[in-house]
Motif scaffolding. Structure first.
Motif, PDB file in Angstrom:
ATOM      1  N   ARG A 175      12.871  -4.203   1.405  1.00  0.00           N
ATOM      2  CA  ARG A 175      13.692  -3.498   0.514  1.00  0.00           C
ATOM      3  C   ARG A 175      13.283  -3.465  -0.834  1.00  0.00           C
ATOM      4  N   SER A 176      12.614  -4.485  -1.576  1.00  0.00           N
ATOM      5  CA  SER A 176      12.351  -4.602  -2.901  1.00  0.00           C
ATOM      6  C   SER A 176      10.777  -4.214  -3.130  1.00  0.00           C
ATOM      7  N   SER A 177      10.067  -3.794  -1.791  1.00  0.00           N
ATOM      8  CA  SER A 177       8.694  -3.455  -2.148  1.00  0.00           C
ATOM      9  C   SER A 177       8.513  -2.016  -2.430  1.00  0.00           C
ATOM     10  N   GLY A 178       9.482  -0.935  -2.050  1.00  0.00           N
ATOM     11  CA  GLY A 178       9.444   0.192  -2.458  1.00  0.00           C
ATOM     12  C   GLY A 178       8.809   0.905  -1.195  1.00  0.00           C
ATOM     13  N   VAL A 179       8.824   0.277  -0.046  1.00  0.00           N
ATOM     14  CA  VAL A 179       8.408   0.739   1.267  1.00  0.00           C
ATOM     15  C   VAL A 179       9.383   1.919   1.639  1.00  0.00           C
ATOM     16  N   GLN A 180       8.887   2.955   2.411  1.00  0.00           N
ATOM     17  CA  GLN A 180       9.704   4.154   2.743  1.00  0.00           C
ATOM     18  C   GLN A 180      10.308   3.753   4.062  1.00  0.00           C
ATOM     19  N   ALA A 181      11.637   3.466   4.039  1.00  0.00           N
ATOM     20  CA  ALA A 181      12.357   3.220   5.279  1.00  0.00           C
ATOM     21  C   ALA A 181      12.490   4.628   6.164  1.00  0.00           C
ATOM     22  N   ARG A 182      12.099   4.515   7.389  1.00  0.00           N
ATOM     23  CA  ARG A 182      12.191   5.785   8.153  1.00  0.00           C
ATOM     24  C   ARG A 182      12.730   5.525   9.563  1.00  0.00           C
ATOM     25  N   SER A 183      13.754   6.498   9.977  1.00  0.00           N
ATOM     26  CA  SER A 183      14.219   6.042  11.350  1.00  0.00           C
ATOM     27  C   SER A 183      14.060   7.235  12.244  1.00  0.00           C
ATOM     28  N   LEU A 184      13.914   6.562  13.538  1.00  0.00           N
ATOM     29  CA  LEU A 184      13.552   7.265  14.619  1.00  0.00           C
ATOM     30  C   LEU A 184      14.897   7.901  15.433  1.00  0.00           C
ATOM     31  N   GLY A 185      15.914   7.763  14.839  1.00  0.00           N
ATOM     32  CA  GLY A 185      17.421   8.244  15.300  1.00  0.00           C
ATOM     33  C   GLY A 185      18.332   7.251  15.118  1.00  0.00           C
ATOM     34  N   ARG A 186      19.584   7.355  15.598  1.00  0.00           N
ATOM     35  CA  ARG A 186      20.542   6.473  15.489  1.00  0.00           C
ATOM     36  C   ARG A 186      20.537   5.252  16.425  1.00  0.00           C
ATOM     37  N   ARG A 187      20.132   5.669  17.600  1.00  0.00           N
ATOM     38  CA  ARG A 187      19.969   4.551  18.478  1.00  0.00           C
ATOM     39  C   ARG A 187      18.831   3.710  18.416  1.00  0.00           C
ATOM     40  N   VAL A 194       0.969  -1.369   0.125  1.00  0.00           N
ATOM     41  CA  VAL A 194      -0.131  -0.102   0.109  1.00  0.00           C
ATOM     42  C   VAL A 194       0.881   1.208  -0.052  1.00  0.00           C
ATOM     43  N   PRO A 195       0.680   2.169  -0.992  1.00  0.00           N
ATOM     44  CA  PRO A 195       1.575   3.453  -1.086  1.00  0.00           C
ATOM     45  C   PRO A 195       1.597   4.178   0.241  1.00  0.00           C
ATOM     46  N   GLY A 196       2.687   4.594   0.622  1.00  0.00           N
ATOM     47  CA  GLY A 196       2.784   5.540   1.811  1.00  0.00           C
ATOM     48  C   GLY A 196       3.224   4.656   3.004  1.00  0.00           C
ATOM     49  N   THR A 197       3.420   3.216   2.960  1.00  0.00           N
ATOM     50  CA  THR A 197       3.871   2.377   4.228  1.00  0.00           C
ATOM     51  C   THR A 197       5.137   2.812   4.498  1.00  0.00           C
ATOM     52  N   LEU A 198       5.172   2.837   5.903  1.00  0.00           N
ATOM     53  CA  LEU A 198       6.637   3.078   6.383  1.00  0.00           C
ATOM     54  C   LEU A 198       7.394   2.126   6.770  1.00  0.00           C
ATOM     55  N   TRP A 199       8.487   1.779   7.128  1.00  0.00           N
ATOM     56  CA  TRP A 199       9.107   0.759   7.359  1.00  0.00           C
ATOM     57  C   TRP A 199      10.403   1.222   8.408  1.00  0.00           C
ATOM     58  N   LEU A 200       9.818   1.174   9.831  1.00  0.00           N
ATOM     59  CA  LEU A 200      10.735   1.641  10.898  1.00  0.00           C
ATOM     60  C   LEU A 200      11.986   0.832  11.032  1.00  0.00           C
ATOM     61  N   THR A 201      12.991   1.427  10.687  1.00  0.00           N
ATOM     62  CA  THR A 201      14.419   0.804  10.726  1.00  0.00           C
ATOM     63  C   THR A 201      15.565   1.762  11.129  1.00  0.00           C
ATOM     64  N   GLU A 202      16.556   1.462  11.781  1.00  0.00           N
ATOM     65  CA  GLU A 202      17.558   2.265  12.235  1.00  0.00           C
ATOM     66  C   GLU A 202      18.040   2.941  10.916  1.00  0.00           C
ATOM     67  N   GLY A 203      18.294   2.269   9.807  1.00  0.00           N
ATOM     68  CA  GLY A 203      18.966   2.920   8.853  1.00  0.00           C
ATOM     69  C   GLY A 203      18.086   3.704   8.001  1.00  0.00           C
ATOM     70  N   GLY A 204      16.848   4.166   8.199  1.00  0.00           N
ATOM     71  CA  GLY A 204      16.147   4.623   7.312  1.00  0.00           C
ATOM     72  C   GLY A 204      16.404   6.302   7.428  1.00  0.00           C
ATOM     73  N   THR A 205      15.839   6.956   6.610  1.00  0.00           N
ATOM     74  CA  THR A 205      15.831   8.591   6.571  1.00  0.00           C
ATOM     75  C   THR A 205      15.142   9.128   7.867  1.00  0.00           C
ATOM     76  N   PRO A 206      15.371  10.192   8.402  1.00  0.00           N
ATOM     77  CA  PRO A 206      14.435  10.603   9.839  1.00  0.00           C
ATOM     78  C   PRO A 206      13.058  10.624   9.343  1.00  0.00           C
ATOM     79  N   LEU A 207      12.369  10.139  10.364  1.00  0.00           N
ATOM     80  CA  LEU A 207      10.788  10.224  10.521  1.00  0.00           C
ATOM     81  C   LEU A 207      10.318  11.752  10.669  1.00  0.00           C
TER      82      LEU A 207
END
Ligand SMILES: C[S@@+](CC[C@H](N)C(=O)[O-])C[C@H]1O[C@@H](n2cnc3c(N)ncnc32)[C@H](O)[C@@H]1O
Length: 214
Positions: free
Chosen positions: A167-179, A125-138
């Motif tokens: 990774r291959s789904s196009g989901v948007q990887a987002r991070s809540l910080g480096r920790r 579903v477009p707009g879905t976020l993946w919370l992961t330490e390596g993402g761009t800042p949420l």
């Protein structure tokens, strides 16, 4: 609506664990229960606009379970972790060996699932976020008007297969910080950001004079 998907990797899917050992024999059910509690509970109320799906993976796959909690109908969710874990455990026990969805308690539906297919459908579903330490800042723009659709993992990172699918789904990887945060802390942060974005929703225009009135 806030839709959250949690990948749970080590909880015994048949519910065969004791509430006295949620972190060990329970496969980190303590943290899964905390995610549920954090997703739905407020100081004196429940968040009715949250839907949380937990995918409990298992080998072989037919044993895997999907548990859906819908804030609009949820009952019997108390603030303490042990009773939340008991609610989830009872649902898993009710579902063991059953080949269809069962409403184990109000607003809590459990049934068999293919976790890879479920994950693929969720992130499709477009707009879905993946919370992961390596993402761009949420940022607030990711949760417009407080609407959120996000996937995160339990204390075990996504498997290589899940990571590849994400990774291959196009989901948007987002991070809540480096920790690296606990899963429940991520849900807390997400809810807070969404609460803020909800507050920024443009106020409804005041009702103008009714046409034809004089
Ligand atoms: C406890 S962490 C996973 C294990 C962790 N990577 C470790 O090294 O122990 C649980 C999950 O929360 C999410 N998470 C944790 N920290 C995060 C962060 N800083 N930003 C976004 N998501 C995060 C991810 O989905 C992660 O898989």
């Amino acid at each position: 609506v806030r839709q959250i998907l949690l990948l749970a990797h080590r909880v015994p899917v048949g519910g065969a664990f004791t509430l006295n050992d949620l972190a060990g024999g329970g496969g980190r059910m303590d943290e899964v229960a905390r995610v549920v509690s954090t997703a739905f509970t407020l100081s004196n109320d429940l968040r009715r606009d949250v839907e949380l799906t937990i995918l409990f993976s298992a080998e072989p796959p037919p044993r895997a379970r999907r548990l859906r909690l819908d804030g609009r109908r949820l009952k019997f969710l108390n603030p303490d972790e042990r009773s939340t874990a008991a609610l989830l455990k009872n649902a898993l026990v009710r579902s063991a060996g059953v080949d269809r969805d069962v409403e184990a308690s109000p607003g809590l539906v459990v049934g068999p699932a293919n976790p890879a297919e479920e994950l693929r459908a969720f992130v499709g579903v477009p707009g879905t976020l993946w919370l992961t330490e390596g993402g761009t800042p949420l940022v607030a723009a990711d949760v417009p008007g407080g609407a959120v659709r996000a996937v995160l993992s339990d204390p075990t990172d996504p498997t290589p297969e899940e990571s590849e699918l994400l990774r291959s789904s196009g989901v948007q990887a987002r991070s809540l910080g480096r920790r690296s945060l606990r899963s429940s802390q991520c849900v807390d942060a997400l809810n807070q950001l969404a609460d803020g974005a909800e507050g920024e929703r443009p106020a409804e225009a005041p009702a103008g004079p009714r046409s034809g009135a004089n």
